[in-house]
Design a protein around this motif. Structure first.
Motif, short mmCIF file in Angstrom:
data_model
loop_
_atom_site.label_atom_id
_atom_site.label_comp_id
_atom_site.label_asym_id
_atom_site.label_seq_id
_atom_site.Cartn_x
_atom_site.Cartn_y
_atom_site.Cartn_z
N ILE A 59 -23.37 5.59 28.88
CA ILE A 59 -23.05 4.16 28.91
C ILE A 59 -23.90 3.46 27.86
CG2 ILE A 59 -23.00 2.05 30.28
CD1 ILE A 59 -22.78 3.73 32.76
N ALA A 60 -23.27 2.65 27.04
CA ALA A 60 -23.99 1.89 26.02
C ALA A 60 -23.52 0.45 26.04
CB ALA A 60 -23.78 2.49 24.63
N GLU A 61 -24.46 -0.46 26.18
CA GLU A 61 -24.14 -1.88 26.11
C GLU A 61 -24.35 -2.34 24.67
OE1 GLU A 61 -26.61 -3.79 28.97
OE2 GLU A 61 -25.18 -3.45 30.62
N ARG A 63 -25.15 -4.85 22.01
CA ARG A 63 -25.89 -6.11 21.96
C ARG A 63 -26.25 -6.45 20.52
NH1 ARG A 63 -27.83 -7.63 26.96
NH2 ARG A 63 -27.66 -6.05 28.60
N ILE A 178 -14.14 1.46 25.25
CA ILE A 178 -14.82 0.17 25.26
C ILE A 178 -14.07 -0.80 26.16
CG2 ILE A 178 -13.58 -0.76 23.26
CD1 ILE A 178 -16.31 -1.98 22.38
N SER A 181 -14.31 -7.68 25.62
CA SER A 181 -15.33 -8.36 24.84
C SER A 181 -15.69 -9.66 25.55
CB SER A 181 -14.82 -8.65 23.43
OG SER A 181 -15.77 -9.40 22.70
N ASP A 195 -26.66 -11.11 28.09
CA ASP A 195 -25.30 -10.60 28.19
C ASP A 195 -24.97 -9.69 27.01
OD1 ASP A 195 -24.85 -12.03 30.53
OD2 ASP A 195 -24.21 -13.83 29.42
N ALA A 196 -24.36 -8.56 27.33
CA ALA A 196 -23.91 -7.65 26.27
C ALA A 196 -22.60 -8.16 25.69
CB ALA A 196 -23.73 -6.24 26.83
N ALA A 198 -20.14 -6.13 24.69
CA ALA A 198 -19.15 -5.24 25.30
C ALA A 198 -19.88 -4.00 25.78
CB ALA A 198 -18.04 -4.88 24.31
N THR A 199 -19.20 -3.18 26.57
CA THR A 199 -19.78 -1.96 27.11
C THR A 199 -18.89 -0.77 26.77
OG1 THR A 199 -20.80 -3.17 28.94
CG2 THR A 199 -20.59 -0.79 29.19
N ILE A 200 -19.51 0.30 26.30
CA ILE A 200 -18.80 1.54 25.97
C ILE A 200 -19.22 2.60 26.98
CG2 ILE A 200 -18.37 3.29 24.20
CD1 ILE A 200 -19.23 1.24 22.12
N GLN A 201 -18.24 3.34 27.51
CA GLN A 201 -18.51 4.40 28.46
C GLN A 201 -17.77 5.67 28.04
OE1 GLN A 201 -18.90 2.94 32.77
NE2 GLN A 201 -17.37 1.57 31.94
#
Length: 385
Positions: A59-61, A63, A178, A181, A195-196, A198-201
């Motif tokens: 998981i990567a936020e 930023r 992703i 947004s 707040d990020a 977006a988030t990638i999983q």
């Protein structure tokens, strides 16, 4: 003549009385027929069904690392992205100007280092013939060294400005899917914001985190130590999805936590599952069937033969001496297919009543027979229902 008539009447009366007695005492009903299964020891897999949650393996936020206004968003929400792919562009005009200024300062420092170095060289020659004082030479040499230090500092400032300008182009840190947004073009973002963007999983493989009580783990280890349970040939796990269906691919147990959660008294186990079709989504609630071991000498009783009394205790009706029904209190461990593993109260050879239990009381003489509905054999690899 009268005596003969009297005797005849007496005979008729006796016959009528006997007939009446015969009609008032019908024959006893036959004993009720019941379906019986003879118990024996079997080998049964110990399958534990545990609650769990799906989690992504990575998981990567996304930023921002600088402040600025978003100029463009360059990805499709909900789509797949690859590591290094450009996601956002931040207005870079201020950072281009800062880079140009740093480069100008570096050029000025480079120009200054030449003149100071030449002056220090001349003073070195002059001090040898006492044309200048030693102090003047030391000052010129210090000025040259300071000029060289200024060049190094300005070179670092140029690199910092280049890094800041590079941060205006936000790229994907990992490959995966992703989400939406949370910021649109024109929005002001800041470095270190909560707040990020977006988030990638990454979900081509997922984790399943399940919780098992510490008491169950202790029971299993003690049973293995005593020899009643053998270790499973492989840590295989099946998943039951929220709609009740079984996930078609088996997973593998990776590890268990080394400590017990003090709030729940449970230990977290983590398994991995391939997810090529993206059916398993992070955060999804599932039920995991974990094959813990193999009980070698298990008594498996059909579930229809085990009932509960008014106090909730498990009971069973067996056929005892002279075909009389006998009630026993039993202890059940877990379900294997359509049977219970009975740990106490029943033994091999007992004839367990599985049909005809309605209104059957202990002590009633019964007529045993094979059950009309064939009891299915316990599966070799199954789960608790």
């Amino acid at each position: 003549m009268q005596k003969g008539v009297f005797i005849g009447l007496l005979t008729c009366a006796s016959a009528l009385a006997l007939g009446a007695c015969s009609e008032s005492a019908p024959p006893a009903p036959p004993p009720p027929a019941v379906g019986v299964v003879t118990l024996k020891t079997e080998s049964a897999p110990l399958v534990n069904e545990l609650p769990g949650r799906i989690a992504a393996v990575e998981i990567a936020e996304v930023r921002p690392q600088i402040s600025g206004v978003i100029r463009r968003r360059l990805f499709t929400e909900g789509g797949d992205v690859r590591a290094g792919q450009l996601l956002y562009e931040i207005e870079d005009a201020p950072y281009r100007a800062a880079l140009a200024q740093a480069q100008g300062s570096l050029a000025r420092a480079n120009a200054a280092i030449r003149s100071t170095a030449l002056q220090a060289q001349r003073y070195r020659d002059l001090v040898g013939i006492n044309a200048v004082s030693r102090q003047e030479y030391d000052n010129a040499d210090a000025t040259a060294q300071q000029a060289r230090a200024d060049v190094a500092a300005q070179r670092g400032a140029v690199q910092a400005a280049q890094v800041s300008q590079g941060f205006t182009r936000i790229r994907a840190p990992i490959s995966g899917r992703i989400g939406r947004s949370l910021f649109t073009p024109g929005a002001l973002v800041q470095a270190g914001q909560a707040d990020a963007l977006a988030t990638i999983q990454r979900t081509d493989t997922v984790y399943v985190d399940v919780s098992q009580s510490a008491a169950q783990i202790i029971d299993l280890k003690q049973a293995m130590k005593s020899g009643g349970v053998s270790a499973a040939s492989g840590a295989r796990i099946q998943l039951l999805l929220p709609n009740g269906s079984t996930y078609p691919i088996e997973g593998r147990l990776q590890f268990s936590e080394v400590s017990v959660d003090p709030t729940s008294g449970a230990v977290t186990l983590r398994a991995t599952f391939p997810n090529p079709d993206g059916l398993l989504l992070p955060g999804m609630y599932v039920r995991a069937k974990l094959v813990e071991g193999q009980r070698t000498q298990a008594i498996l009783a059909p579930q229809q033969g085990i009932t509960r009394d008014a106090r909730g205790r498990a009971t069973a009706m067996v056929i005892g001496k002279d075909n009389k029904a006998e009630m026993r209190q039993v202890t059940v461990d877990r379900a294997v297919g359509d049977k219970w593993i009975v740990t106490n109260g029943l033994k091999p050879g007992d004839r367990l009543i599985v049909e005809g239990l309605l209104n059957l009381r202990p002590g009633t003489v019964v007529k045993p027979g094979a059950p009309q509905q064939v009891v299915a054999p316990a599966p070799q690899h199954g789960g608790a229902n």
